[in-house]
Design an enzyme around this catalytic site. Structure first.
Site, mmCIF file in Angstrom:
data_model
loop_
_atom_site.group_PDB
_atom_site.id
_atom_site.type_symbol
_atom_site.label_atom_id
_atom_site.label_comp_id
_atom_site.label_asym_id
_atom_site.label_seq_id
_atom_site.Cartn_x
_atom_site.Cartn_y
_atom_site.Cartn_z
ATOM 1 N N ASP A 14 0.824 -1.067 -0.068
ATOM 2 C CA ASP A 14 0.183 0.187 0.191
ATOM 3 C C ASP A 14 0.688 1.668 0.079
ATOM 4 O O ASP A 14 0.430 2.166 0.192
ATOM 5 C CB ASP A 14 -1.180 -0.137 1.583
ATOM 6 C CG ASP A 14 -2.214 -1.563 1.349
ATOM 7 O OD1 ASP A 14 -1.948 -1.910 -0.065
ATOM 8 O OD2 ASP A 14 -2.168 -1.401 2.219
ATOM 9 N N LYS A 17 1.857 1.940 -5.656
ATOM 10 C CA LYS A 17 2.345 1.690 -6.316
ATOM 11 C C LYS A 17 1.132 2.391 -7.740
ATOM 12 O O LYS A 17 1.856 2.537 -8.830
ATOM 13 C CB LYS A 17 2.222 0.455 -6.032
ATOM 14 C CG LYS A 17 3.541 -0.085 -4.858
ATOM 15 C CD LYS A 17 3.677 -1.626 -4.975
ATOM 16 C CE LYS A 17 2.263 -2.201 -4.425
ATOM 17 N NZ LYS A 17 2.316 -2.412 -3.414
ATOM 18 N N GLY A 41 -4.726 -4.599 -3.500
ATOM 19 C CA GLY A 41 -5.802 -2.825 -4.558
ATOM 20 C C GLY A 41 -4.803 -2.160 -4.627
ATOM 21 O O GLY A 41 -4.165 -1.764 -3.457
ATOM 22 N N HIS A 42 -4.675 -1.912 -6.025
ATOM 23 C CA HIS A 42 -3.704 -0.817 -6.177
ATOM 24 C C HIS A 42 -5.154 0.735 -6.434
ATOM 25 O O HIS A 42 -5.656 0.597 -7.506
ATOM 26 C CB HIS A 42 -3.448 -0.798 -7.369
ATOM 27 C CG HIS A 42 -1.501 -1.704 -7.026
ATOM 28 N ND1 HIS A 42 -1.022 -2.625 -8.069
ATOM 29 C CD2 HIS A 42 -1.527 -2.646 -5.746
ATOM 30 C CE1 HIS A 42 -0.360 -3.710 -7.114
ATOM 31 N NE2 HIS A 42 -0.356 -3.216 -5.692
ATOM 32 N N GLN A 223 1.825 -6.141 -3.382
ATOM 33 C CA GLN A 223 2.459 -6.047 -1.549
ATOM 34 C C GLN A 223 3.566 -5.119 -1.675
ATOM 35 O O GLN A 223 4.076 -4.550 -2.373
ATOM 36 C CB GLN A 223 2.303 -7.349 -1.666
ATOM 37 C CG GLN A 223 1.110 -8.195 -0.657
ATOM 38 C CD GLN A 223 0.751 -8.539 -2.736
ATOM 39 O OE1 GLN A 223 1.192 -9.286 -3.302
ATOM 40 N NE2 GLN A 223 -0.188 -8.286 -3.219
HETATM 41 P P1 GDP Z 1 -0.840 0.153 -2.989
HETATM 42 O O1 GDP Z 1 -1.557 -0.841 -3.015
HETATM 43 O O2 GDP Z 1 0.387 0.822 -3.304
HETATM 44 O O3 GDP Z 1 -0.959 1.099 -5.372
HETATM 45 O O4 GDP Z 1 -1.492 1.897 -2.400
HETATM 46 P P2 GDP Z 1 -3.199 1.732 -2.061
HETATM 47 O O5 GDP Z 1 -3.740 2.073 -3.412
HETATM 48 O O6 GDP Z 1 -3.136 0.491 -1.669
HETATM 49 O O7 GDP Z 1 -2.929 2.522 -1.081
HETATM 50 C C1 GDP Z 1 -2.281 3.684 -1.179
HETATM 51 C C2 GDP Z 1 -3.449 5.097 -0.899
HETATM 52 O O8 GDP Z 1 -3.175 6.054 -0.777
HETATM 53 C C3 GDP Z 1 -4.238 4.571 -1.829
HETATM 54 O O9 GDP Z 1 -6.055 5.586 -1.229
HETATM 55 C C4 GDP Z 1 -4.103 6.288 -2.892
HETATM 56 O O10 GDP Z 1 -4.773 6.660 -3.500
HETATM 57 C C5 GDP Z 1 -3.328 6.715 -1.716
HETATM 58 N N1 GDP Z 1 -2.006 7.846 -2.261
HETATM 59 C C6 GDP Z 1 -1.063 8.124 -2.949
HETATM 60 N N2 GDP Z 1 -0.552 8.341 -2.661
HETATM 61 C C7 GDP Z 1 -0.857 9.807 -1.686
HETATM 62 C C8 GDP Z 1 -0.550 10.421 -0.910
HETATM 63 O O11 GDP Z 1 0.843 11.226 -1.855
HETATM 64 N N3 GDP Z 1 -0.792 11.282 -1.050
HETATM 65 C C9 GDP Z 1 -2.121 10.995 0.027
HETATM 66 N N4 GDP Z 1 -2.518 11.433 0.650
HETATM 67 N N5 GDP Z 1 -2.676 9.587 -0.343
HETATM 68 C C10 GDP Z 1 -1.963 8.950 -1.160
HETATM 69 P P1 IMO Z 2 -0.659 -3.957 -2.707
HETATM 70 O O1 IMO Z 2 -0.709 -4.560 -3.538
HETATM 71 C C1 IMO Z 2 -1.087 -4.555 2.365
HETATM 72 C C2 IMO Z 2 -1.140 -8.900 4.085
HETATM 73 C C3 IMO Z 2 -2.223 -8.685 4.841
HETATM 74 C C4 IMO Z 2 -1.508 -9.762 5.577
HETATM 75 C C5 IMO Z 2 -0.795 -10.485 4.781
HETATM 76 C C6 IMO Z 2 -0.979 -11.815 3.976
HETATM 77 O O2 IMO Z 2 -2.200 -3.632 -2.352
HETATM 78 O O3 IMO Z 2 -0.124 -3.274 -1.725
HETATM 79 P P2 IMO Z 2 -2.403 -12.350 1.327
HETATM 80 O O4 IMO Z 2 -3.591 -12.318 1.119
HETATM 81 O O5 IMO Z 2 -1.520 -11.851 1.097
HETATM 82 O O6 IMO Z 2 -2.166 -14.682 2.521
HETATM 83 O O7 IMO Z 2 -2.468 -11.599 3.067
HETATM 84 O O8 IMO Z 2 -0.549 -10.274 4.078
HETATM 85 N N1 IMO Z 2 -1.093 -7.848 2.204
HETATM 86 C C7 IMO Z 2 -1.142 -6.997 2.055
HETATM 87 N N2 IMO Z 2 -1.201 -5.450 2.661
HETATM 88 N N3 IMO Z 2 -1.254 -4.289 0.701
HETATM 89 C C8 IMO Z 2 -0.973 -5.374 0.310
HETATM 90 O O9 IMO Z 2 -1.274 -5.596 -1.230
HETATM 91 C C9 IMO Z 2 -1.377 -6.623 0.392
HETATM 92 N N4 IMO Z 2 -1.038 -7.813 0.421
HETATM 93 C C10 IMO Z 2 -1.738 -8.727 1.448
HETATM 94 O O10 IMO Z 2 -2.824 -8.063 5.140
HETATM 95 O O11 IMO Z 2 -0.773 -9.320 6.351
HETATM 96 MG MG MG Z 3 -3.126 -1.641 -1.763
#
Ligand code: GDP
Ligand code: IMO
Ligand code: MG
Length: 432
Positions: A14, A17, A41-42, A223
């Site tokens: 998270d 990416k 979840g991207h 991840q």
């Molecule tokens: P990913 O899994 O690495 O793609 O990241 P996620 O989407 O799960 O979580 C990142 C969260 O932070 C999302 O809700 C994005 O919209 C948000 N986000 C990304 N970059 C920034 C930033 O620079 N500032 C803020 N406030 N939010 C951001």
């Molecule tokens: P993105 O790509 C954050 C965590 C879960 C749990 C562990 C194992 O959005 O960054 P799993 O379902 O893979 O067996 O869970 O890994 N986890 C993540 N945490 N971002 C993710 O993906 C994750 N995918 C799995 O919360 O601790």
């Molecule tokens: Mg994510």
């Protein structure tokens, strides 16, 4: 022949990416996911749209980018169908721009049930899995009994599906799990039919042919390095290699064809699920980060655990991944703090200090040693490329660069595509 660049998370996932892949995608002919599956979840935000992708690569909104779901991915056809349906309103040319490896492993409904069963049996020691069936699907892949995407085109697919699910039922008997098999099976088989209409390909040929033609490829990690099956905080990890090496095995890329490695990290740390987190905050500061950063899981909605930046962990991730450039995300979230803390070392039980990740991080206790830095304490919302960063933010970044020995090339100051700040002119022109 050109080289493939890799973009991956250096923390516990998270990091942002999805946003950055979407920002970089116009520079790339191909964006490819190489591991993970619907646990990811991207999030992408642009033009007032907010969209979360799980299995589909984050280059999908860029019309001239091909998107590949590689062989290293575990694909759930049911989730795939929902994702495609959610994309319908954007009029994307998915028939031409999306390719799925025939060698990707299929997640069947019983994998999700097994995930649930194993997690509840663990009680207090549960991993905190997203319950998307990731672990059980990779188990079957490594156990050489998994189903693959290409199998859905075989005449005996339904027999294969029956055999693997019967095997799972025998295991599930030991667990008190309730489910409606008729419904799950119907939903799965109809999603498989749906999946069969897409470009199922041997994507290792596609990717290598593109590189051969001098085209550009970006491998999108899911991840983060600290959730890697080998190098993460085992057993509190996911079940795939989330690191650069995973891009080789998960796409059919030779190591010598890897170019830049972009390491993405938040200006602080978060983690969702169980497992060690040395700099975790249990106080109001942690709450503030969660509130400001809207730190709730993109896949499960769970509140994310929050804490200060952890440099020993980042150093480790950089080493394992061969990172060449750092991208710092969510700098805006720290704007509320007059003072910031950065962990430079860990103090072990015996009083010694180290910047090495201890083997027993998951079992022992480490105390972070912090360096306090002055916060910038101003909103970053009006920041634009060409303007200089607040002096304290510049200091914060320099401190990180000195410790990590790599340039922070990009600073993200908000979730939208446009809230992306390049610290080096050259990088800005390179990425448009
Ligand atoms: P990913 O899994 O690495 O793609 O990241 P996620 O989407 O799960 O979580 C990142 C969260 O932070 C999302 O809700 C994005 O919209 C948000 N986000 C990304 N970059 C920034 C930033 O620079 N500032 C803020 N406030 N939010 C951001
Ligand atoms: P993105 O790509 C954050 C965590 C879960 C749990 C562990 C194992 O959005 O960054 P799993 O379902 O893979 O067996 O869970 O890994 N986890 C993540 N945490 N971002 C993710 O993906 C994750 N995918 C799995 O919360 O601790
Ligand atoms: Mg994510």
């Amino acid at each position: 022949m050109s080289k493939a660049d890799v973009l991956l998370g250096l923390q516990w996932g998270d990091e942002g990416k999805g946003k950055i892949v979407d920002v970089l995608a116009p520079r790339y002919d191909v964006v490819a996911r190489f591991q993970g599956g619907p646990n990811a979840g991207h999030t992408l935000e642009f033009d007032g749209i907010k969209h979360v992708l799980h299995q589909i690569p984050s280059g999908i909104f860029r019309p001239s980018t091909k998107n590949v779901i590689g062989n290293g991915v575990v694909l759930d056809p049911v989730v795939f169908r929902k994702e495609i349906e959610a994309l319908a309103r954007y009029n994307l040319n998915l028939q031409e721009n999306l390719f799925i490896s025939k060698k990707a492993t299929l997640i069947v409904p019983t994998h999700r049930l097994l995930d649930q069963a194993y997690e509840s049996a663990k009680g207090e020691a549960k991993i905190g899995s997203t319950l998307r069936g990731i672990g059980p699907a990779y188990q079957d892949k490594i156990g050489r009994q998994g189903l693959r995407v290409g199998d859905i085109l075989l005449p005996d697919f339904s027999d294969r599906f029956r055999r693997i699910t019967e095997h799972h039922f025998a295991i599930l008997e030991r667990y008190p799990i309730a489910y409606d098999w008729v419904k799950l099976k119907e939903e799965f088989l109809s999603a498989v039919e749906f999946l069969s209409q897409f470009n199922l390909a041997e994507t290792e040929y596609l990717i290598n042919a593109e590189l051969q033609r001098g085209k550009t490829v970006l491998a999108e990690g899911a991840q983060g390095a600290l959730l890697d099956i080998d190098f993460g905080s085992y057993p509190y990890v996911t079940s795939s290699n989330t690191i650069t090496a995973g891009a080789c095995t998960g796409l059919g890329l030779a190591p010598r064809h890897i170019g830049e490695v972009y390491g993405i990290f938040k200006a602080y740390c978060t983690r969702v699920g169980g497992g060690p987190f040395p700099t975790e905050l249990f106080n109001e500061e942690g709450e503030q980060i969660r509130r400001q950063g809207n730190e709730y899981g993109s896949t499960t909605g769970r509140p994310r655990r929050c804490g200060w930046l952890d440099l020993p962990a980042l150093k480790y991730s950089i080493m394992i991944n061969g990172v060449t450039q750092l991208y710092m995300m969510k700098a805006d979230v720290l704007s509320v703090f007059p003072m910031l803390k950065v962990c430079t070392h860990y103090r072990l039980d015996d009083g010694t200090e180290t910047d090495v990740m201890p083997y027993n991080l998951a079992y022992g206790k480490v105390t972070p040693v912090y360096r306090e830095l002055k916060g910038w304490n101003v909103s970053l919302s009006s920041l634009s490329n060409g303007k200089s960063l607040p002096a304290e933010l510049e200091n914060y970044i320099r401190f990180i660069e000195e410790h990590l020995g790599l340039p922070v090339v990009l600073v993200s100051t908000g979730p939208d595509r446009t809230q992306t700040f390049y610290r080096h002119e050259q990088a800005a022109s390179l990425h448009g």
